[in-house]
Design an enzyme around this catalytic site. Structure first.
Site, mmCIF file in Angstrom:
data_model
loop_
_atom_site.group_PDB
_atom_site.id
_atom_site.type_symbol
_atom_site.label_atom_id
_atom_site.label_comp_id
_atom_site.label_asym_id
_atom_site.label_seq_id
_atom_site.Cartn_x
_atom_site.Cartn_y
_atom_site.Cartn_z
ATOM 1 C CE LYS A 1 -3.056 -2.310 3.239
ATOM 2 N NZ LYS A 1 -3.383 -2.324 4.673
ATOM 3 N N GLY A 2 2.110 1.106 0.445
ATOM 4 C CA GLY A 2 2.973 2.265 0.716
ATOM 5 C C GLY A 2 3.068 3.315 -0.370
ATOM 6 C CG ASP B 1 6.906 2.209 0.074
ATOM 7 O OD1 ASP B 1 7.668 1.364 -0.448
ATOM 8 O OD2 ASP B 1 6.186 1.939 1.054
ATOM 9 C CG ASP C 1 14.728 -1.495 4.184
ATOM 10 O OD1 ASP C 1 15.473 -0.626 4.636
ATOM 11 O OD2 ASP C 1 14.333 -2.455 4.855
ATOM 12 C CE LYS D 1 14.979 2.816 5.946
ATOM 13 N NZ LYS D 1 14.285 1.911 6.898
ATOM 14 N NE ARG E 1 -0.650 2.018 4.993
ATOM 15 C CZ ARG E 1 0.371 1.231 4.625
ATOM 16 N NH1 ARG E 1 1.372 1.736 3.960
ATOM 17 N NH2 ARG E 1 0.370 -0.049 4.933
HETATM 18 P P1 IMP Z 1 12.678 -4.393 1.160
HETATM 19 O O1 IMP Z 1 12.248 -5.673 0.577
HETATM 20 O O2 IMP Z 1 13.470 -4.609 2.416
HETATM 21 O O3 IMP Z 1 13.405 -3.459 0.199
HETATM 22 O O4 IMP Z 1 11.369 -3.708 1.718
HETATM 23 C C1 IMP Z 1 10.717 -2.690 1.121
HETATM 24 C C2 IMP Z 1 9.390 -2.487 1.805
HETATM 25 O O5 IMP Z 1 9.552 -2.486 3.224
HETATM 26 C C3 IMP Z 1 8.809 -1.140 1.454
HETATM 27 O O6 IMP Z 1 7.950 -1.248 0.373
HETATM 28 C C4 IMP Z 1 8.106 -0.735 2.726
HETATM 29 O O7 IMP Z 1 6.767 -1.184 2.706
HETATM 30 C C5 IMP Z 1 8.826 -1.446 3.835
HETATM 31 N N1 IMP Z 1 9.782 -0.557 4.539
HETATM 32 C C6 IMP Z 1 11.120 -0.616 4.500
HETATM 33 N N2 IMP Z 1 11.685 0.346 5.246
HETATM 34 C C7 IMP Z 1 10.657 1.044 5.769
HETATM 35 C C8 IMP Z 1 10.593 2.193 6.643
HETATM 36 O O8 IMP Z 1 11.596 2.797 7.083
HETATM 37 N N3 IMP Z 1 9.344 2.618 6.966
HETATM 38 C C9 IMP Z 1 8.217 2.018 6.507
HETATM 39 N N4 IMP Z 1 8.229 0.950 5.700
HETATM 40 C C10 IMP Z 1 9.441 0.468 5.327
HETATM 41 MG MG MG Z 2 4.887 -1.177 4.457
#
Ligand code: IMP
Ligand code: MG
Length: 181
Positions: free
Chosen positions: A44-45, A101, A104, A132, A166
């Site tokens: 949803k982000g 969004d 990470d 990040k 949100r």
């Molecule tokens: P990844 O697979 O670790 O890159 O995760 C990405 C997803 O994790 C994003 O789409 C967000 O929904 C969530 N996410 C990662 N870091 C944050 C944060 O600092 N705040 C909120 N959601 C996050």
């Molecule tokens: Mg999320």
């Protein structure tokens, strides 16, 4: 305006977000001139970012969404990705821009990019509001990036913690006392 009580600090104000999105939209307008890209938002982000980004774009475009498993109430990724909702459109031959969004660990995005690439789009690029980089575990190419952020849990402007915050119109760092890593 007072900062939300659960926020430790402000990262990006409404004005900063708006300015940066206008720049990103202008670049997309140039890069996709004469084309009709399909923007695919990751729910949803990304829904708030998506709505501001596409309204800032002047070229013709269409939109679709997919959903993958989220973190639940934890702030760390599980390493497992599950497709909860697929897109409705056939993307064969389309110019796809995945709108996310935050990048990470990269685990979610690398899964999504692989999944969509197998469906033979004419092109596929990634547009993420936040990056990040310190937390990256899987390499993912970013074509449009809003801002780089430090290794802290951010909320607001579509970003949630346990589905909250949100609707806060700016982006900030959540007080670490509110979650246990
Ligand atoms: P990844 O697979 O670790 O890159 O995760 C990405 C997803 O994790 C994003 O789409 C967000 O929904 C969530 N996410 C990662 N870091 C944050 C944060 O600092 N705040 C909120 N959601 C996050
Ligand atoms: Mg999320």
């Amino acid at each position: 305006m007072a900062l939300h009580k659960d926020f430790e600090s402000l990262l990006f104000s409404e004005e900063q977000i708006k300015t940066r999105i206008a720049e990103m939209a202008a670049q997309i307008d140039i890069d996709y001139k004469g084309k009709t890209p399909l923007l695919i938002g990751v729910l949803k982000g990304s829904f708030i970012f998506m709505s501001d980004l596409m309204r800032a774009m002047k070229i013709e475009c269409t939109v679709d969404f997919l959903a993958v498993s989220s973190y639940g109430t934890k702030s760390e990724t599980s390493g497992q990705v599950r497709l909860l909702k697929d897109i409705n459109e056939n993307i064969e031959g389309r110019d796809v821009i995945v709108v996310e969004d935050i990048l990470d660990s990269g685990i979610t995005l690398s899964y999504i990019m692989k999944l969509l690439s197998m469906r033979r789009p004419a092109s596929i690029k990634l547009c993420t509001l936040l990056d990040k980089p310190e937390r990256r575990r899987v390499q993912v190419d970013i074509h449009y990036r809003g801002f780089e952020v430090p290794d802290a849990f951010v909320v607001g402007y579509g970003f949630d913690f346990a589905e909250k915050y949100r609707n806060v119109p700016y982006i900030g760092i959540l007080k670490p006392s509110l979650y246990a890593r």
